[in-house]
Design a protein around this motif. Sequence first.
Motif, PDB file in Angstrom:
ATOM      1  N   MET A 181       0.823  -1.205   0.000  1.00 36.09           N
ATOM      2  CA  MET A 181       0.000   0.000   0.000  1.00 36.09           C
ATOM      3  C   MET A 181       0.861   1.260   0.000  1.00 36.09           C
ATOM      4  N   LEU A 182       1.941   1.226   0.792  1.00 41.25           N
ATOM      5  CA  LEU A 182       2.837   2.390   0.818  1.00 41.25           C
ATOM      6  C   LEU A 182       3.471   2.621  -0.547  1.00 41.25           C
ATOM      7  N   VAL A 183       3.940   1.547  -1.182  1.00 38.97           N
ATOM      8  CA  VAL A 183       4.575   1.662  -2.500  1.00 38.97           C
ATOM      9  C   VAL A 183       3.582   2.200  -3.518  1.00 38.97           C
ATOM     10  N   LEU A 184       2.356   1.654  -3.525  1.00 41.95           N
ATOM     11  CA  LEU A 184       1.365   2.082  -4.507  1.00 41.95           C
ATOM     12  C   LEU A 184       0.939   3.533  -4.297  1.00 41.95           C
ATOM     13  N   ARG A 190       1.743   6.626  -6.875  1.00 48.28           N
ATOM     14  CA  ARG A 190       0.700   7.495  -7.444  1.00 48.28           C
ATOM     15  C   ARG A 190       1.053   8.966  -7.259  1.00 48.28           C
ATOM     16  N   LEU A 191       1.552   9.309  -6.050  1.00 47.54           N
ATOM     17  CA  LEU A 191       1.952  10.688  -5.790  1.00 47.54           C
ATOM     18  C   LEU A 191       3.081  11.123  -6.712  1.00 47.54           C
ATOM     19  N   HIS A 246      10.167  13.282   4.851  1.00 41.52           N
ATOM     20  CA  HIS A 246      10.605  12.174   5.694  1.00 41.52           C
ATOM     21  C   HIS A 246      11.364  11.125   4.881  1.00 41.52           C
ATOM     22  N   LEU A 247      10.929  10.879   3.665  1.00 38.25           N
ATOM     23  CA  LEU A 247      11.643   9.942   2.800  1.00 38.25           C
ATOM     24  C   LEU A 247      13.069  10.434   2.540  1.00 38.25           C
TER      25      LEU A 247
END
Length: 400
Positions: A1-4, A8-9, A246-247
Amino acid sequence: MLVLSNARLFLENLIKYGILVDPIQVVSLFLKDPYSWPSLCLIIAANVFVVVALALERRLAAGSLSEGAGAALHTLNLLAILCFPAGVVLVVTSITPVGAVFTLAIYTIVFLKLFSFRDVNKWCRERREVKTAPPAPEDSLAPAKKANGDVGRNEVTYPANLTYRNLYYFLFAPTLCYELNFPRSPRVRKRFLLRRLFEMLFFIQLLVGLIQQWMVPTIQNSMKPFRDMDYSRIIERLLKLAVPNHLIWLIFFYWFFHSCLNVVAEVMQFGDREFYRDWWNSESVTYFWQNWNIPVHKWCLRHFYKPMLKRGASKWAAQTAVFLASAFFHEYLLSVPLKMLRPWAFMGMAAQIPLAWFVSKFLRGNYGNAAVWMSLIIGQPIAVLMYVHDYYVLNYEGNQ
């Protein structure tokens, strides 16, 4: 979910803004004029303060300079290390904010290292006076076996350590705490070094790309809500900025503390590779600050916290002083390069004191860990937006 969701962003960003990555623009962050290199000249000038510190220690070791005079001259030299580059940055117009941050970071490291160099040599003189063998420092009492094989030691005694070779090895070594004899690894592991070098090159390109492509447009689009004081839009911009910020912070942590410092340590055959501990498991704010940056933590413990306890200060007062000193250096590294006095970094670090008390008092286990992560994810974007907004208003809106 985080990757998807993040994919998208990122795709939305590419569709909206196109490709914004420009290597030439990165160079312009350090140089306004290709014939003027003020940051590099300032970094080279730092050698003057290093030579002065070594000359003072040699005089003190020989007994030709009293302890009181030596302490006064060392204090002046250390103050000059912080004041001289700050004055140059504020006066010279050709120096860029990014170049100034890098330069002041180098001078801050030199300040901390020479402070440690002065203290350790002073302790050696005190031991020599009472005619006792100098015990090994606490952070050098590690086992003889390291991950890189047997630790080789080239024993040096005081005052034979007062050489340019010894001091400059310490200045380039990935540590802030001086020792007469550092733990050394027996060889340079070529495969390990190549892996870390590859990581350095890959992650620095990734960092630059993420900042240009993701951070800059988000920050630019945040200026209008700040001008209009549209609080709902400000919160939306803040939450949108929190993800790339944060990334980038996590990638920077890995790039610097794992890749860069290990490259330096491997080339210099430096044996102590504890640059960080498991800060991601922090269940308290104090644990995070003690474990995410081990070189700074060891310096604060050895040269600030414990000396205050010996002088009769309470643990709470010593911890508060450490946080305030850290707040000062955070502000020093931001306000001076931006040439504007805004206390956001100082206030952010000072706010860690009540936050640390609250988390340790009322939150435990995963709740404490969640509080630490939330402070990291939300706190940094707030500071970024505050500084960028004030810098934009001061340098662009006024001119328009």
